[in-house]
Scaffold this active site. Structure first.
Site, PDB file in Angstrom:
ATOM      1  N   LYS A 160       0.821  -1.205   0.000  1.00  0.00           N
ATOM      2  CA  LYS A 160       0.000   0.000   0.000  1.00  0.00           C
ATOM      3  C   LYS A 160       0.862   1.266   0.000  1.00  0.00           C
ATOM      4  O   LYS A 160       0.473   2.288  -0.557  1.00  0.00           O
ATOM      5  CB  LYS A 160      -0.914   0.007   1.233  1.00  0.00           C
ATOM      6  CG  LYS A 160      -1.897  -1.157   1.323  1.00  0.00           C
ATOM      7  CD  LYS A 160      -2.995  -1.057   0.306  1.00  0.00           C
ATOM      8  CE  LYS A 160      -4.140  -2.031   0.595  1.00  0.00           C
ATOM      9  NZ  LYS A 160      -3.746  -3.443   0.557  1.00  0.00           N
TER      10      LYS A 160
ATOM     11  N   LYS B 194      -8.813   2.260   3.560  1.00  0.00           N
ATOM     12  CA  LYS B 194      -8.469   0.838   3.599  1.00  0.00           C
ATOM     13  C   LYS B 194      -7.316   0.610   4.573  1.00  0.00           C
ATOM     14  O   LYS B 194      -6.490   1.501   4.814  1.00  0.00           O
ATOM     15  CB  LYS B 194      -8.099   0.325   2.212  1.00  0.00           C
ATOM     16  CG  LYS B 194      -7.079   1.134   1.428  1.00  0.00           C
ATOM     17  CD  LYS B 194      -6.993   0.619  -0.010  1.00  0.00           C
ATOM     18  CE  LYS B 194      -6.155   1.538  -0.885  1.00  0.00           C
ATOM     19  NZ  LYS B 194      -6.087   1.060  -2.291  1.00  0.00           N
TER      20      LYS B 194
ATOM     21  N   ARG C  61      -4.667  -4.433 -13.415  1.00  0.00           N
ATOM     22  CA  ARG C  61      -3.423  -5.011 -12.919  1.00  0.00           C
ATOM     23  C   ARG C  61      -2.417  -5.054 -14.066  1.00  0.00           C
ATOM     24  O   ARG C  61      -2.579  -5.795 -15.033  1.00  0.00           O
ATOM     25  CB  ARG C  61      -3.670  -6.412 -12.371  1.00  0.00           C
ATOM     26  CG  ARG C  61      -2.421  -7.261 -12.131  1.00  0.00           C
ATOM     27  CD  ARG C  61      -1.438  -6.692 -11.129  1.00  0.00           C
ATOM     28  NE  ARG C  61      -2.036  -6.431  -9.849  1.00  0.00           N
ATOM     29  CZ  ARG C  61      -2.179  -7.358  -8.889  1.00  0.00           C
ATOM     30  NH1 ARG C  61      -1.777  -8.609  -9.108  1.00  0.00           N
ATOM     31  NH2 ARG C  61      -2.693  -7.030  -7.725  1.00  0.00           N
TER      32      ARG C  61
ATOM     33  N   ARG D 235      -9.989  -5.519 -13.371  1.00  0.00           N
ATOM     34  CA  ARG D 235     -10.933  -6.148 -12.441  1.00  0.00           C
ATOM     35  C   ARG D 235     -12.095  -5.180 -12.271  1.00  0.00           C
ATOM     36  O   ARG D 235     -11.959  -4.145 -11.639  1.00  0.00           O
ATOM     37  CB  ARG D 235     -10.253  -6.445 -11.097  1.00  0.00           C
ATOM     38  CG  ARG D 235      -9.254  -7.606 -11.099  1.00  0.00           C
ATOM     39  CD  ARG D 235      -7.876  -7.250 -11.632  1.00  0.00           C
ATOM     40  NE  ARG D 235      -7.281  -6.084 -11.017  1.00  0.00           N
ATOM     41  CZ  ARG D 235      -6.525  -6.110  -9.904  1.00  0.00           C
ATOM     42  NH1 ARG D 235      -6.293  -7.252  -9.305  1.00  0.00           N
ATOM     43  NH2 ARG D 235      -5.984  -5.002  -9.420  1.00  0.00           N
TER      44      ARG D 235
ATOM     45  N   ARG E 254     -15.523  -2.433  -5.230  1.00  0.00           N
ATOM     46  CA  ARG E 254     -14.254  -3.159  -5.311  1.00  0.00           C
ATOM     47  C   ARG E 254     -14.206  -4.007  -6.568  1.00  0.00           C
ATOM     48  O   ARG E 254     -15.129  -4.755  -6.864  1.00  0.00           O
ATOM     49  CB  ARG E 254     -14.078  -4.053  -4.076  1.00  0.00           C
ATOM     50  CG  ARG E 254     -14.075  -3.302  -2.761  1.00  0.00           C
ATOM     51  CD  ARG E 254     -14.084  -4.258  -1.586  1.00  0.00           C
ATOM     52  NE  ARG E 254     -15.297  -5.073  -1.561  1.00  0.00           N
ATOM     53  CZ  ARG E 254     -15.499  -6.074  -0.720  1.00  0.00           C
ATOM     54  NH1 ARG E 254     -14.564  -6.401   0.161  1.00  0.00           N
ATOM     55  NH2 ARG E 254     -16.622  -6.766  -0.749  1.00  0.00           N
TER      56      ARG E 254
ATOM     57  N   ASP F 108      -1.276  -1.769  -9.706  1.00  0.00           N
ATOM     58  CA  ASP F 108      -2.717  -1.573  -9.818  1.00  0.00           C
ATOM     59  C   ASP F 108      -2.997  -0.131 -10.217  1.00  0.00           C
ATOM     60  O   ASP F 108      -2.519   0.812  -9.573  1.00  0.00           O
ATOM     61  CB  ASP F 108      -3.410  -1.899  -8.500  1.00  0.00           C
ATOM     62  CG  ASP F 108      -3.383  -3.392  -8.198  1.00  0.00           C
ATOM     63  OD1 ASP F 108      -3.044  -4.179  -9.107  1.00  0.00           O
ATOM     64  OD2 ASP F 108      -3.691  -3.771  -7.053  1.00  0.00           O
TER      65      ASP F 108
ATOM     66  N   GLU G 251      -1.870   0.868  -6.003  1.00  0.00           N
ATOM     67  CA  GLU G 251      -1.068  -0.052  -5.202  1.00  0.00           C
ATOM     68  C   GLU G 251       0.069  -0.587  -6.073  1.00  0.00           C
ATOM     69  O   GLU G 251      -0.044  -0.645  -7.295  1.00  0.00           O
ATOM     70  CB  GLU G 251      -1.883  -1.241  -4.676  1.00  0.00           C
ATOM     71  CG  GLU G 251      -2.876  -0.906  -3.595  1.00  0.00           C
ATOM     72  CD  GLU G 251      -3.555  -2.146  -3.018  1.00  0.00           C
ATOM     73  OE1 GLU G 251      -3.020  -3.269  -3.182  1.00  0.00           O
ATOM     74  OE2 GLU G 251      -4.623  -1.984  -2.402  1.00  0.00           O
TER      75      GLU G 251
ATOM     76  N   ASN H 144       2.069  -4.111  -5.985  1.00  0.00           N
ATOM     77  CA  ASN H 144       2.067  -5.425  -5.354  1.00  0.00           C
ATOM     78  C   ASN H 144       3.369  -6.161  -5.666  1.00  0.00           C
ATOM     79  O   ASN H 144       3.734  -6.322  -6.835  1.00  0.00           O
ATOM     80  CB  ASN H 144       0.881  -6.243  -5.857  1.00  0.00           C
ATOM     81  CG  ASN H 144      -0.444  -5.611  -5.472  1.00  0.00           C
ATOM     82  OD1 ASN H 144      -0.972  -5.869  -4.411  1.00  0.00           O
ATOM     83  ND2 ASN H 144      -0.970  -4.753  -6.342  1.00  0.00           N
TER      84      ASN H 144
END
Length: 318
Positions: free
Chosen positions: A125, A160, A210, A225, A233, A273, A281, A283
């Site tokens: 994050k 979050k 992504r 997504r 979400r 992301d 984000e 990852n």
């Protein structure tokens, strides 16, 4: 090459979509041998190298009984050509300790991907904050007052937890501030827990993309997504629909700006992301989406990954 995967239990794999399985399949197809262990199997004793209780495996091609164990025993990690750290989040204290054992294995000669130190240095994050030019307005704080001021400024926000995954614990608060106090209490736990707050990006309706950055270069397709129904979400784990699509110009710009920097730090595989043209984000622990992109577009992401791994290995051996 003889490759060791440090991962979740093999019996938990959903092979029809699992990225680690896709890596294994491509490696075996090229003649490499496979081994697997879990972080709990790592061990370090004074006067000895870091070892793990390892299972040498072979993929069977069967959908159910998808692997067979050829041999099991305790092996030193530095005896493998490469060690792939593929343990899924959360990045808890045990994950943290595992990175220290893997870093010791590196000092003994092991080649570990992603780099254990880089895993610790790039919390998923927080890592985007280094690349502020591509980030939406973002606040990380324990202060309820700071969160309220951020909401007053940006009106529509997302909150979050820093240790969430798969869309867990994500809340949206609109201009009316409905339930903001309750949400702060839930996430902040009386000032004990840091919270990430970001300006809401309406482009989420088109998907949380992504981007896969492998060896510093982006795969040419992302997996968007897309939230379903009334959800905000897009995470697949939260019911989002995964749709592969070519990278946009802004996607390419993001990948080219941050990919080489992260690769130089030992991050062979990164999942970036993106909502609209903003990074939400970065990852690094166990990025996924290989199979979805491959199945929908025909672009062989597992092959791109193994090519990059072989390139890094050849370079380090040279």
């Amino acid at each position: 090459m003889n490759i060791l995967f440090v991962a979740d239990p093999l019996v938990s794999f959903k092979t029809y979509k699992d990225t680690t399985f896709a890596m294994m399949r491509e490696l075996q197809k090229r003649g490499h041998t496979l081994a697997a262990c879990e972080p709990q199997h790592l061990q370090w004793q004074t006067g000895h190298p870091v070892t793990a209780l390892v299972r040498q495996i072979e993929l069977t091609g069967d959908a159910d009984d998808w692997y067979r164990v050829l041999h099991q025993g305790r092996e030193a990690l530095h005896t493998y050509d490469a060690v792939l750290m593929r343990k899924d989040p959360p990045f808890d204290s045990e994950f943290f300790y595992a990175t220290h054992l893997l870093e010791q294995a590196e000092r003994e000669g092991a080649k570990v991907f992603n780099s254990p130190r880089a895993l610790r240095d790039h919390p998923e994050k927080l890592a985007l904050m280094e690349f502020a030019a591509f980030a939406p307005p973002t606040l990380v704080t324990r202060s309820p007052e700071a969160i309220r001021h951020f909401h007053a400024e940006h009106k529509d926000i997302i909150l979050k937890p820093l240790d969430g995954m798969g869309g867990m614990g994500i809340f949206r608060v609109g201009p009316d501030g409905m339930n903001l106090g309750s949400i702060i209490e839930t996430l902040n736990q009386g000032g004990a827990t840091s919270v990430m707050v970001q300006r809401y990006l309406p482009e989420i309706v088109d998907g949380d993309k992504r981007l896969l950055v492998i060896g510093g270069e982006a795969a040419p397709f992302s997996l968007a997504r897309i939230p379903q129904g009334s959800e905000i979400r897009g995470n697949l784990a939260a019911g989002g629909k995964g749709v592969a699509m070519p990278l946009s110009d802004s996607d390419w710009a993001i990948a080219r700006a941050i990919g080489p920097t992260l690769a130089a730090r030992g991050l062979l595989l990164v999942g970036v992301d993106v909502i609209g043209d903003k990074v939400t984000e970065i990852n690094v622990t166990s990025p996924t989406c290989f199979q979805e992109i491959h199945q929908q577009t025909g672009f062989d992401v597992p092959a791109m990954f193994v090519d990059a791994l072989q390139t890094v290995m050849n370079s380090s051996n040279g």
